[in-house]
Design an enzyme around this catalytic site. Structure first.
Site, PDB file in Angstrom:
ATOM      1  N   GLU A 182       4.295  -1.691  19.407  1.00  0.00           N
ATOM      2  CA  GLU A 182       4.355  -2.340  18.091  1.00  0.00           C
ATOM      3  C   GLU A 182       5.359  -3.492  18.068  1.00  0.00           C
ATOM      4  O   GLU A 182       5.127  -4.523  17.442  1.00  0.00           O
ATOM      5  CB  GLU A 182       4.741  -1.289  17.042  1.00  0.00           C
ATOM      6  CG  GLU A 182       4.849  -1.805  15.632  1.00  0.00           C
ATOM      7  CD  GLU A 182       5.180  -0.690  14.651  1.00  0.00           C
ATOM      8  OE1 GLU A 182       4.451   0.320  14.622  1.00  0.00           O
ATOM      9  OE2 GLU A 182       6.167  -0.827  13.919  1.00  0.00           O
TER      10      GLU A 182
ATOM     11  N   ASP B  95      -8.285  -6.207  14.700  1.00  0.00           N
ATOM     12  CA  ASP B  95      -7.639  -7.510  14.877  1.00  0.00           C
ATOM     13  C   ASP B  95      -7.761  -8.355  13.599  1.00  0.00           C
ATOM     14  O   ASP B  95      -8.852  -8.510  13.042  1.00  0.00           O
ATOM     15  CB  ASP B  95      -8.285  -8.251  16.050  1.00  0.00           C
ATOM     16  CG  ASP B  95      -7.511  -9.505  16.440  1.00  0.00           C
ATOM     17  OD1 ASP B  95      -6.271  -9.511  16.272  1.00  0.00           O
ATOM     18  OD2 ASP B  95      -8.141 -10.468  16.917  1.00  0.00           O
ATOM     19  N   HIS B  96      -6.619  -8.874  13.135  1.00  0.00           N
ATOM     20  CA  HIS B  96      -6.550  -9.673  11.906  1.00  0.00           C
ATOM     21  C   HIS B  96      -7.033  -8.907  10.681  1.00  0.00           C
ATOM     22  O   HIS B  96      -7.634  -9.489   9.768  1.00  0.00           O
ATOM     23  CB  HIS B  96      -7.301 -11.002  12.077  1.00  0.00           C
ATOM     24  CG  HIS B  96      -6.580 -11.966  12.965  1.00  0.00           C
ATOM     25  ND1 HIS B  96      -6.470 -11.790  14.320  1.00  0.00           N
ATOM     26  CD2 HIS B  96      -5.901 -13.106  12.686  1.00  0.00           C
ATOM     27  CE1 HIS B  96      -5.769 -12.784  14.843  1.00  0.00           C
ATOM     28  NE2 HIS B  96      -5.398 -13.593  13.878  1.00  0.00           N
TER      29      HIS B  96
ATOM     30  N   HIS C 236       0.200  -4.205   7.980  1.00  0.00           N
ATOM     31  CA  HIS C 236       0.255  -2.860   7.417  1.00  0.00           C
ATOM     32  C   HIS C 236       1.445  -2.742   6.468  1.00  0.00           C
ATOM     33  O   HIS C 236       2.244  -3.661   6.309  1.00  0.00           O
ATOM     34  CB  HIS C 236       0.285  -1.777   8.509  1.00  0.00           C
ATOM     35  CG  HIS C 236       1.594  -1.570   9.195  1.00  0.00           C
ATOM     36  ND1 HIS C 236       1.863  -0.490   9.990  1.00  0.00           N
ATOM     37  CD2 HIS C 236       2.740  -2.315   9.204  1.00  0.00           C
ATOM     38  CE1 HIS C 236       3.092  -0.568  10.460  1.00  0.00           C
ATOM     39  NE2 HIS C 236       3.638  -1.661  10.011  1.00  0.00           N
TER      40      HIS C 236
ATOM     41  N   HIS D 286       2.272  -7.150  12.696  1.00  0.00           N
ATOM     42  CA  HIS D 286       2.810  -6.891  14.031  1.00  0.00           C
ATOM     43  C   HIS D 286       1.865  -7.485  15.068  1.00  0.00           C
ATOM     44  O   HIS D 286       0.646  -7.536  14.844  1.00  0.00           O
ATOM     45  CB  HIS D 286       2.942  -5.396  14.309  1.00  0.00           C
ATOM     46  CG  HIS D 286       3.994  -4.717  13.494  1.00  0.00           C
ATOM     47  ND1 HIS D 286       5.340  -4.829  13.761  1.00  0.00           N
ATOM     48  CD2 HIS D 286       3.908  -3.923  12.402  1.00  0.00           C
ATOM     49  CE1 HIS D 286       6.023  -4.128  12.877  1.00  0.00           C
ATOM     50  NE2 HIS D 286       5.174  -3.564  12.030  1.00  0.00           N
TER      51      HIS D 286
ATOM     52  N   CYS E 271       9.174  -2.138   7.158  1.00  0.00           N
ATOM     53  CA  CYS E 271       7.744  -1.781   7.137  1.00  0.00           C
ATOM     54  C   CYS E 271       7.289  -1.339   5.751  1.00  0.00           C
ATOM     55  O   CYS E 271       6.100  -1.117   5.528  1.00  0.00           O
ATOM     56  CB  CYS E 271       7.441  -0.701   8.178  1.00  0.00           C
ATOM     57  SG  CYS E 271       7.271  -1.379   9.852  1.00  0.00           S
TER      58      CYS E 271
ATOM     59  N   HIS F 225       3.167  -6.846   5.928  1.00  0.00           N
ATOM     60  CA  HIS F 225       3.778  -7.613   7.014  1.00  0.00           C
ATOM     61  C   HIS F 225       2.923  -7.370   8.241  1.00  0.00           C
ATOM     62  O   HIS F 225       2.079  -6.470   8.251  1.00  0.00           O
ATOM     63  CB  HIS F 225       5.228  -7.161   7.273  1.00  0.00           C
ATOM     64  CG  HIS F 225       5.294  -5.755   7.773  1.00  0.00           C
ATOM     65  ND1 HIS F 225       5.180  -4.684   6.936  1.00  0.00           N
ATOM     66  CD2 HIS F 225       5.386  -5.256   9.025  1.00  0.00           C
ATOM     67  CE1 HIS F 225       5.220  -3.570   7.654  1.00  0.00           C
ATOM     68  NE2 HIS F 225       5.331  -3.889   8.928  1.00  0.00           N
TER      69      HIS F 225
HETATM   70 NI    NI Z   1       5.544  -2.394  10.400  1.00  0.00          NI
END
Ligand code: NI
Length: 137
Positions: A126, A79-80, A14, A41, A33, A39
């Site tokens: 997170e 996911d992914h 995200h 998580h 972020c 990037h």
């Molecule tokens: Ni982030």
């Protein structure tokens, strides 16, 4: 009343960014972020349902069945993926923070749980040090 929690994990990308702000302001507010090229998580989603244990099985709900529902409704869709771009139930004008994600996840999951349980809590972790919780209100 007994509470049962299932944990599911997913990995996603995200970026937190307000397009009308300067780069400096975005970096100031969102820190790492706000990285321009995204990037990731490693998220953990804790799903807690509540109910009365069945007299025969001793289950509030079959935890495997809960996992199957959560995977079909949420995990398989995030996911992914890129949470800003790829997930139909996350509005493109909404920041994909953990605080917002738990509310969207609740809306996706709630209608699909069996009648013998009620959704009590979603907790989205997170990082080791940050998580958000939602109790439906
Ligand atoms: Ni982030």
């Amino acid at each position: 009343m007994v509470y049962l929690t299932r944990v599911e994990r997913f990995n996603a990308a995200h970026k937190l960014w307000v397009k009308d702000w300067s780069d400096e302001q975005n970096n100031e507010v969102f820190g790492r972020c706000a990285n321009a090229n995204w990037h990731g998580h490693n998220y953990s989603l804790h799903i807690t349902v509540k109910g009365t244990p069945d007299p025969f099985t001793g289950f509030v709900m079959d935890a495997k069945k809960l996992s199957d529902i959560v995977k079909a409704r949420i995990i398989d869709k995030v996911d992914h993926r890129n949470l800003n771009l790829d997930v139909p139930f996350i509005p493109s004008d909404c920041q994909p923070t953990s605080e917002n994600l738990v509310v969207f996840f609740w809306q996706e999951l709630y209608p699909h749980l069996p009648p013998e349980v009620d959704l009590h809590r979603l907790m989205l972790q997170e990082t080791d040090t940050i998580y958000a919780e939602y109790f439906g209100e």
